[in-house]
Motif scaffolding. Structure first.
Motif, mmCIF file in Angstrom:
data_model
loop_
_atom_site.group_PDB
_atom_site.id
_atom_site.type_symbol
_atom_site.label_atom_id
_atom_site.label_comp_id
_atom_site.label_asym_id
_atom_site.label_seq_id
_atom_site.Cartn_x
_atom_site.Cartn_y
_atom_site.Cartn_z
ATOM 1 N N GLU A 87 0.823 -1.206 0.000
ATOM 2 C CA GLU A 87 0.000 0.000 0.000
ATOM 3 C C GLU A 87 0.855 1.254 0.000
ATOM 4 O O GLU A 87 0.344 2.367 0.121
ATOM 5 N N ALA A 88 2.170 1.081 -0.133
ATOM 6 C CA ALA A 88 3.068 2.229 -0.154
ATOM 7 C C ALA A 88 2.894 3.021 -1.447
ATOM 8 O O ALA A 88 2.476 2.480 -2.480
ATOM 9 N N LYS A 89 3.236 4.309 -1.386
ATOM 10 C CA LYS A 89 3.288 5.121 -2.591
ATOM 11 C C LYS A 89 4.623 4.832 -3.279
ATOM 12 O O LYS A 89 5.683 4.970 -2.675
ATOM 13 N N LEU A 90 4.566 4.394 -4.537
ATOM 14 C CA LEU A 90 5.776 3.992 -5.266
ATOM 15 C C LEU A 90 6.330 5.170 -6.057
ATOM 16 O O LEU A 90 5.615 5.790 -6.854
ATOM 17 N N PHE A 111 -0.836 -1.600 -13.614
ATOM 18 C CA PHE A 111 -1.674 -1.814 -12.431
ATOM 19 C C PHE A 111 -1.110 -1.135 -11.188
ATOM 20 O O PHE A 111 -1.707 -1.189 -10.127
ATOM 21 N N LEU A 112 0.052 -0.507 -11.326
ATOM 22 C CA LEU A 112 0.669 0.204 -10.209
ATOM 23 C C LEU A 112 0.646 1.700 -10.468
ATOM 24 O O LEU A 112 0.901 2.144 -11.593
ATOM 25 N N SER A 113 0.348 2.472 -9.444
ATOM 26 C CA SER A 113 0.433 3.935 -9.539
ATOM 27 C C SER A 113 1.866 4.339 -9.212
ATOM 28 O O SER A 113 2.330 4.130 -8.096
ATOM 29 N N ILE A 114 2.539 4.896 -10.196
ATOM 30 C CA ILE A 114 3.960 5.209 -10.038
ATOM 31 C C ILE A 114 4.178 6.702 -10.191
ATOM 32 O O ILE A 114 3.739 7.319 -11.172
ATOM 33 N N TYR A 115 4.869 7.294 -9.213
ATOM 34 C CA TYR A 115 5.216 8.707 -9.223
ATOM 35 C C TYR A 115 6.672 8.832 -9.656
ATOM 36 O O TYR A 115 7.538 8.099 -9.164
ATOM 37 N N ALA A 116 6.940 9.742 -10.572
ATOM 38 C CA ALA A 116 8.298 9.914 -11.098
ATOM 39 C C ALA A 116 8.881 11.228 -10.580
ATOM 40 O O ALA A 116 8.258 12.288 -10.711
ATOM 41 N N ILE A 117 10.069 11.158 -9.973
ATOM 42 C CA ILE A 117 10.737 12.340 -9.422
ATOM 43 C C ILE A 117 12.167 12.386 -9.959
ATOM 44 O O ILE A 117 12.882 11.374 -9.923
ATOM 45 N N GLU A 118 12.581 13.542 -10.451
ATOM 46 C CA GLU A 118 13.957 13.704 -10.910
ATOM 47 C C GLU A 118 14.897 13.722 -9.703
ATOM 48 O O GLU A 118 14.622 14.384 -8.690
ATOM 49 N N LYS A 119 16.004 13.011 -9.807
ATOM 50 C CA LYS A 119 16.924 12.916 -8.676
ATOM 51 C C LYS A 119 17.502 14.266 -8.285
ATOM 52 O O LYS A 119 17.756 14.529 -7.100
ATOM 53 N N ARG A 168 -1.155 17.233 -3.466
ATOM 54 C CA ARG A 168 -2.232 16.709 -4.296
ATOM 55 C C ARG A 168 -1.688 16.199 -5.627
ATOM 56 O O ARG A 168 -2.363 16.218 -6.643
ATOM 57 N N CYS A 169 -0.415 15.772 -5.621
ATOM 58 C CA CYS A 169 0.220 15.311 -6.853
ATOM 59 C C CYS A 169 -0.431 14.019 -7.328
ATOM 60 O O CYS A 169 -0.915 13.208 -6.532
ATOM 61 N N GLU A 170 -0.424 13.816 -8.635
ATOM 62 C CA GLU A 170 -0.992 12.621 -9.240
ATOM 63 C C GLU A 170 0.121 11.750 -9.796
ATOM 64 O O GLU A 170 1.170 12.232 -10.198
ATOM 65 N N ALA A 171 -0.133 10.440 -9.809
ATOM 66 C CA ALA A 171 0.856 9.524 -10.382
ATOM 67 C C ALA A 171 1.020 9.819 -11.866
ATOM 68 O O ALA A 171 0.038 9.941 -12.595
ATOM 69 N N ASP A 172 2.266 9.959 -12.335
ATOM 70 C CA ASP A 172 2.533 10.293 -13.732
ATOM 71 C C ASP A 172 3.897 9.738 -14.129
ATOM 72 O O ASP A 172 4.930 10.286 -13.774
ATOM 73 N N ARG A 173 3.878 8.640 -14.875
ATOM 74 C CA ARG A 173 5.135 8.012 -15.288
ATOM 75 C C ARG A 173 5.637 8.552 -16.619
ATOM 76 O O ARG A 173 6.721 8.190 -17.068
ATOM 77 N N THR A 174 4.839 9.420 -17.277
ATOM 78 C CA THR A 174 5.245 9.926 -18.592
ATOM 79 C C THR A 174 6.434 10.868 -18.509
ATOM 80 O O THR A 174 7.045 11.178 -19.525
ATOM 81 N N GLN A 175 6.765 11.340 -17.301
ATOM 82 C CA GLN A 175 7.921 12.231 -17.154
ATOM 83 C C GLN A 175 9.241 11.480 -17.317
ATOM 84 O O GLN A 175 10.277 12.091 -17.566
ATOM 85 N N GLU A 191 -0.160 4.104 -23.172
ATOM 86 C CA GLU A 191 1.107 3.740 -22.551
ATOM 87 C C GLU A 191 1.377 2.246 -22.678
ATOM 88 O O GLU A 191 2.496 1.822 -22.986
ATOM 89 N N HIS A 192 0.357 1.451 -22.445
ATOM 90 C CA HIS A 192 0.548 0.003 -22.501
ATOM 91 C C HIS A 192 0.840 -0.454 -23.936
ATOM 92 O O HIS A 192 1.675 -1.346 -24.165
ATOM 93 N N LEU A 193 0.180 0.163 -24.920
ATOM 94 C CA LEU A 193 0.422 -0.180 -26.316
ATOM 95 C C LEU A 193 1.861 0.131 -26.709
ATOM 96 O O LEU A 193 2.564 -0.704 -27.308
ATOM 97 N N LEU A 194 2.312 1.343 -26.383
ATOM 98 C CA LEU A 194 3.676 1.738 -26.762
ATOM 99 C C LEU A 194 4.717 0.906 -26.012
ATOM 100 O O LEU A 194 5.770 0.569 -26.573
ATOM 101 N N ASP A 195 4.443 0.585 -24.747
ATOM 102 C CA ASP A 195 5.378 -0.258 -23.985
ATOM 103 C C ASP A 195 5.530 -1.624 -24.647
ATOM 104 O O ASP A 195 6.641 -2.159 -24.765
ATOM 105 N N LYS A 196 4.410 -2.180 -25.103
ATOM 106 C CA LYS A 196 4.443 -3.513 -25.700
ATOM 107 C C LYS A 196 5.197 -3.494 -27.032
ATOM 108 O O LYS A 196 5.995 -4.400 -27.325
ATOM 109 N N ILE A 197 4.968 -2.460 -27.818
ATOM 110 C CA ILE A 197 5.645 -2.368 -29.120
ATOM 111 C C ILE A 197 7.145 -2.169 -28.936
ATOM 112 O O ILE A 197 7.970 -2.792 -29.619
ATOM 113 N N SER A 198 7.505 -1.278 -27.972
ATOM 114 C CA SER A 198 8.932 -1.006 -27.749
ATOM 115 C C SER A 198 9.666 -2.238 -27.242
ATOM 116 O O SER A 198 10.880 -2.354 -27.417
#
Length: 681
Positions: free
Chosen positions: A500-503, A520-528, A546-553, A671-678
């Motif tokens: 249940e952790a925020k990933l 199926f996982l909510s993933i937050y992306a942060i620049e180091k 109030r940040c939202e999960a966004d892996r596109t970054q 996202e899932h389509l492009l991940d599968k093709i790549s």
């Protein structure tokens, strides 16, 4: 008689233990004081008499029914004889020796525990000690004439023990009775609050029953219902669902009102006050269809407050319930205003109802204080006050009797010192897991954890692999993408689906990464770099923002421009939309509407991947794939990704059997389509 019964009922759970211990202990200590540590005086017959009295308590369940009504009096007589009388008498007869003075002190404590009514206990002690004194001094001339002195310094010690022991025990008794009263009020509150939703559910069942045909009227397998009845049944079911929701909220509100521990700050984050108030007014269970017309909302300047949306909603429910209960005429109205200034943020709750008397307004926030309201338990407004205090704010009330009442809910600014203190306290209860080996990131995280008091676990990838799935229960899990390859990340990710952790994944903007993150996982992306420069702000946003999960970054691996994909699908719109999406990613696209066209295209063009629909005319996706795999042409091993809306086990097994490399289930997100093709390009 009622007092005697109450004392007996209060002591009854412990009487078997007291009876057996006393029955054994009285004779046993005769040998202790005569053989092992001889005392000047002992009395075997008196000890046997006390042991028999206590044996009667131990065997009280076997007493004939006709005699059981006398057990409360028997109990008081037994306690009087076996405690204050016996121990005071033995102390007097042993010349106030230290051993018997201490024994008498022990009997005082037992007496206080076994008889919780102060007046009865004092009467017992006074009578028993006087009788003990008379038997020891008044009836024994030899002892009295012998000049055995009374040790007067013991007297104030015994008095102190009796008096203050009673006072402390009385306080505990009052607290216990208060808890019982709370429990009774709580139970009554639940009963009162649940009668209306249960009645509404009963009405819903009655309406459904009346709409259904009688069981004996039609013996056919199928029964036709008029459209009007179907519409009414749907409305009834929707209404019943809302009733259940409101009933659950009522129970949760009562639980939160009575249990201070439920006003927890652990889930606090930033919320829009205007949004929460709007939702509260929309979801409140109004009594009657016309009740909502009395309420208006005015938003001057909206603000963000740090707290819980649920708790504020429940507080507003309480204020609405009180205001609507005390409305006096059709001109009644409730005005809720959201506003802010440089000093603080405010929520004003005003009505023109009956008002509150000046001599009562100082008590309205006290637990169980009620005034003129039937079926009320005085928990609502104290709950509102606890909620506002947990937000670092306050609630105040002003009123003019017969004219108006205004509650002012004051919230601190989100960057105020009060909010910083609350955040600091919450961070002390949080736990963070960092999976990585970058020394600069590790140092920054350790500094943050040290100053904030947050629990930090810093491990490498190999240590993470050793953990079981249940060992990833943290509030925040940080994964450094630079310390794990694609396959290593996927191995780690397989352990994280139940946490249940925020990933959070940490990335470097100058690097490029795979895109095979589970949808199926909510993933937050942060620049180091942000973690290194603005550690506190990053964690404040992750924990409380109030940040939202966004892996596109996350910077993607560079795609191979010019790669050609064949879309095989009989749905023209599907082909066109997918083409637009793939063209934007730099891919070239060819089309086929059935399996035969797929084979024609492969014979004329160089194709790098086929996105193959399963259900197509002429030659379906399965048959086309089998033809490709059995071909002697160069394209026999081309990557094929099945595209189907059927996710049953048989279809997925067939996809594998015919030689498709992978599959996508319709509808598939971008996202899932492009991940599968790549993965294959």
């Amino acid at each position: 008689m009622d007092v005697v019964k109450k004392i007996y009922q209060y002591a009854d759970p412990n009487l078997s233990l007291v009876g057996w211990m006393g029955c054994i202990g009285f004779p046993a200590y005769y040998f202790v004081w005569t053989v092992f540590y001889p005392q000047p005086y002992e009395n075997g017959p008196l000890r046997i008499f006390c042991a028999l009295l206590l044996l009667g308590l131990a065997l009280r369940h076997y007493v004939p029914t006709v005699l059981k009504r006398f057990l409360p009096y028997y109990y008081l007589a037994t306690v009087t004889i076996c405690l204050p009388f016996f121990f005071s008498f033995m102390m007097f007869m042993n010349g106030w020796s230290t051993v018997w003075a201490m024994s008498f002190m022990s009997s005082i404590f037992l007496h206080i525990l076994l008889v919780h009514q102060t007046r009865v206990m004092i009467a017992q002690a006074t009578l028993a000690i006087v009788l003990g004194f008379l038997f020891a001094y008044g009836l024994n001339d030899g002892l009295f004439d012998g000049g055995v002195p009374i040790i007067w310094p013991y007297i104030p010690i015994f008095l102190f023990t009796y008096i203050f022991g009673n006072l402390f025990y009385f306080r505990n008794q009052v607290e216990h009775e208060a808890k019982v009263s709370i429990a009774k009020s709580f139970g009554a509150g639940i009963a009162h609050e649940m009668r209306n939703p249960l009645s509404a559910l009963q009405t819903s069942l009655d309406v459904l029953s009346s709409s259904l045909p009688a069981s004996k009227s039609n013996q056919n397998e199928y029964v036709e219902l008029p459209r009007q009845d179907l519409m009414r049944m749907r409305e009834v079911l929707a209404s019943a669902d809302e009733v259940i929701h409101n009933g659950n909220e009522a129970i949760d509100l009562l639980l939160t009102s009575i249990d201070e521990n439920r006003v927890s700050q652990s889930t606090f984050k930033l919320h829009s006050a205007g949004e929460v108030v709007r939702e509260s007014l929309a979801t409140y269970s109004y009594r009657g269809t016309e009740a909502s017309k009395y309420v208006t909302l005015n938003i001057g300047q909206d603000f963000e407050y740090f707290g819980s949306d649920t708790l504020l909603k429940y507080a507003l429910y309480n204020l609405l319930k009180n205001a609507l209960y005390y409305r006096n005429d059709d001109a009644f109205k409730v005005s809720i205003t959201v506003n802010a200034d440089e000093k603080a943020n405010y929520l004003y709750f005003e009505d023109n109802g009956v008002g509150i008397e000046p001599d009562k307004i100082d008590y309205i926030f006290e637990d169980f204080y009620t005034s003129g309201k039937a079926s009320s338990y005085g928990l609502g407004l104290p709950f509102c006050q606890r909620v506002m205090h947990s937000f670092g704010g306050s609630i105040e009330c002003e009123s003019a009797l017969g004219e108006w009442t205004q509650f002012t809910l004051k919230f601190p600014h989100k960057h105020s010192q009060a909010i910083s203190v609350i955040k600091h306290e919450i961070l002390r209860t949080k736990s963070i897991l960092h999976i990585g080996s970058d020394p600069m990131v590790q140092r920054k995280l350790n500094e943050f954890a040290f100053y904030m008091g947050t629990e930090l676990s810093d491990i490498n990838l190999e240590q993470a692999y050793q953990k079981e799935e249940y060992e990833f229960e943290y509030d925040l899990i940080l994964i450094d993408l630079d310390t794990c390859s694609e396959s290593e990340y996927l191995k780690l990710e397989s352990k994280l689906h139940f946490t249940e952790a925020k990933l959070v994944v940490l990335y470097d903007k100058n690097s490029h990464y795979h895109t095979k993150f589970s949808r199926f996982l909510s993933i937050y992306a942060i620049e180091k770099l942000q973690v290194l420069k603005h550690t506190s702000d990053v964690f404040a946003e992750l924990m409380f923002g109030r940040c939202e999960a966004d892996r596109t970054q996350i910077p993607r691996k560079t795609t191979s421009v010019g790669k050609r994909i064949l879309i095989a699908d009989d749905n023209v719109s599907m082909r066109q939309l997918t083409t637009i999406l793939l063209n934007k990613q730099g891919y070239q696209v060819s089309h086929a509407s059935d399996g035969s066209e797929v084979l024609d295209v492969l014979g004329n063009q160089a194709i790098d991947l086929i996105l193959m629909d399963i259900e197509m005319p002429k030659l379906n996706g399965f048959d086309a794939t089998e033809a490709i795999r059995s071909s002697s042409e160069d394209y026999f091993d081309i990557p094929i990704v099945g595209h189907t809306g059927d996710n049953c086990q048989e279809t997925l097994q067939k996809i594998k059997q015919v030689g498709m490399n992978d599959y996508l289930i319709k509808p598939v997100d971008k996202e899932h389509l492009l991940d599968k093709i790549s993965l294959y390009l």
